[in-house]
Enzyme design. Structure first.
Site, PDB file in Angstrom:
ATOM      1  N   ASP A  14      63.942  62.135 -37.000  1.00 16.38           N
ATOM      2  CA  ASP A  14      64.582  62.851 -35.822  1.00 16.38           C
ATOM      3  C   ASP A  14      65.928  62.376 -35.622  1.00 16.38           C
ATOM      4  OD1 ASP A  14      62.306  63.920 -35.124  1.00 16.38           O
ATOM      5  OD2 ASP A  14      62.174  62.857 -33.386  1.00 16.38           O
ATOM      6  N   ARG A  94      65.775  51.633 -21.609  1.00 20.14           N
ATOM      7  CA  ARG A  94      66.960  52.996 -21.852  1.00 20.14           C
ATOM      8  C   ARG A  94      68.127  52.845 -21.033  1.00 20.14           C
ATOM      9  NH1 ARG A  94      64.143  53.248 -25.859  1.00 20.14           N
ATOM     10  NH2 ARG A  94      62.741  55.142 -26.155  1.00 20.14           N
ATOM     11  N   ASP A 123      62.658  60.034 -21.513  1.00 20.60           N
ATOM     12  CA  ASP A 123      63.858  59.258 -22.017  1.00 20.60           C
ATOM     13  C   ASP A 123      64.991  60.330 -21.994  1.00 20.60           C
ATOM     14  OD1 ASP A 123      62.634  57.003 -22.635  1.00 20.60           O
ATOM     15  OD2 ASP A 123      62.123  57.491 -24.747  1.00 20.60           O
ATOM     16  N   SER A 177      53.490  58.489 -31.897  1.00 16.95           N
ATOM     17  CA  SER A 177      54.651  58.436 -31.443  1.00 16.95           C
ATOM     18  C   SER A 177      54.701  56.970 -30.599  1.00 16.95           C
ATOM     19  CB  SER A 177      55.029  59.526 -30.591  1.00 16.95           C
ATOM     20  OG  SER A 177      56.305  59.266 -30.078  1.00 16.95           O
TER      21      SER A 177
END
Length: 406
Positions: A14, A94, A123, A177
């Site tokens: 990505d 995060r 996220d 994932s």
């Protein structure tokens, strides 16, 4: 000079695809930033890959100790658990990543920050709330939500890269994932997308083994805490990050901390995932066992509420908020005397108590014992019960009176 954009970069498909996409659609100078929170991913060759794909430079920042000391420990002290199961492994990292992205953006004089989080997940919220709180003037580019992003699969991303002269060994094969850092690893996708399906643990697990395959013999572990912060494992003093690494090994070996959960995402949908948090699960349990001895009843009850509130705040990406600061300040005030030693046995997915001691323990054997002692008179309970149950008795009398009048 071209404007600069900071790209949160992992080196995966990505974010690799996003580099030429940013250059083509925005004519930015791309500066990649890889934040190492202890995910143990292979970082060798990452700079060459980023530059090969068109980035001007790559920062690799090891923030593992900061992650442990300033983000993980406050959550452990609060006993912050989202929906009674999730130990916030991704959520805690995060805001720190957002903080570092902003720091590099300021250093580079960038006008924008780009991330590769999807439009369905949590996220995107965590990254963007963090950036907005720390740098409201910076533009945020969410590639997967941008109208100029027309790729919808790994195959289309690989084709885009090849069309731009980037032919890297990315596979189009379906896989889980995953998100990994020192605290945990999460798994989503494949059979997990169907809640009726049992997880394929043989294919899935990375940090752990299943309880069925764990050793037949249990293993004793001793942890010490000082003011709510872990300080040693089995008598060996270590910094927090090394304690977590050691507990990950021990917990993974004995099948500790494997959670299968259907959780409620911030965006409204339910999602199913499997989390491995072996060391974190041990640390949470040991800390709570110590608090059981030390905190008084009213403080303990309110702290449970504050722990749930802390979990919600962190899960929703509101780390940089006055509310998080206030809740954390309350929690830290409760940790003043959370000092002592916790011993337990790890056995096939279980953490079994084996003794807890603290110089600040409120447990008093002469009071708690069934043997009559001088600190507690059994007869005193009668008056207490009469007063404590007075409202219950008055209501019952009124109900009897009402029924009799019918």
């Amino acid at each position: 000079m071209k404007e600069k954009v900071i790209l949160a970069y992992s080196g995966g498909l990505d974010t690799t695809t996003i580099i030429p996409w940013l250059k083509e659609n925005f004519d930015y100078e791309v500066v990649c930033v890889c934040i190492d929170c202890g995910q143990e991913e292979e970082l060798d060759g990452l700079e060459e890959r980023a530059r090969f794909c068109g980035a001007e430079k790559l920062y690799i920042l090891d923030v593992t100790d900061e992650f442990c000391d300033e983000y993980i420990i406050p959550c452990v002290q609060a006993h912050a658990v989202y929906e009674n199961k999730y130990l916030l492994g991704t959520s805690m990292a995060r805001p720190l990543i957002a903080k570092k992205l902003v720091e590099i953006a300021r250093k580079e004089g960038a006008s924008a920050i780009c991330h590769g989080a999807t439009g369905k997940g949590n996220d995107q919220i965590r990254f963007e709330l963090g950036i907005k709180a720390l740098a409201p003037d910076l533009k945020i580019i969410a590639a997967w939500r941008n109208e100029k992003w027309d790729m919808d699969s790994r195959e289309s991303e690989i084709a885009y890269c090849k069309a731009h002269g980037i032919d890297l060994p990315f596979s189009a094969d379906s896989s889980y994932s995953r998100d990994r850092n020192l605290w945990h690893i999460s798994h989503e996708g494949l059979e997990l997308e169907d809640p009726a399906s049992e997880p394929n643990f043989a294919h899935l697990l990375v940090l752990s083994t299943t309880p069925e395959k764990a050793p037949e013999e249990g293993e004793y572990v001793t942890l010490t805490f000082e003011k709510g912060i872990p300080t040693s494992v089995n008598g060996k003093e270590m910094k927090v990050s090394d304690i977590i690494r050691e507990l990950n090994k021990l917990g993974g070996k004995h099948g500790i901390g494997i959670v299968d959960i259907v959780e409620n995402r911030v965006v409204g949908m339910k999602s199913r995932g499997v989390y491995e948090t072996p060391g974190g699960t041990i640390l949470y349990e040991a800390h709570q066992q110590l608090e059981e001895l030390i905190l008084d009843r009213d403080t303990y009850a309110l702290k449970m509420d504050m722990g749930n509130k802390m979990a919600q705040i962190v899960y929703e990406g509101k780390w940089f908020s006055p509310l998080r600061e206030a809740v954390q300040a309350f929690v830290e005030s409760t940790q003043r005397y959370v000092t002592g030693e916790v011993k337990f046995k790890l056995y096939k997915g279980n953490i079994i108590k084996a003794g807890t001691t603290s110089p600040y323990s409120l447990y008093n054997e002469s009071i708690a014992s069934f043997t009559t002692g001088g600190l507690y008179d059994h007869h005193d309970a009668e008056g207490f019960i009469n007063l404590f149950g007075l409202s219950t008795k008055v209501r019952a009398m009124k109900m009897q009176e009402t029924e009799a009048a019918k």
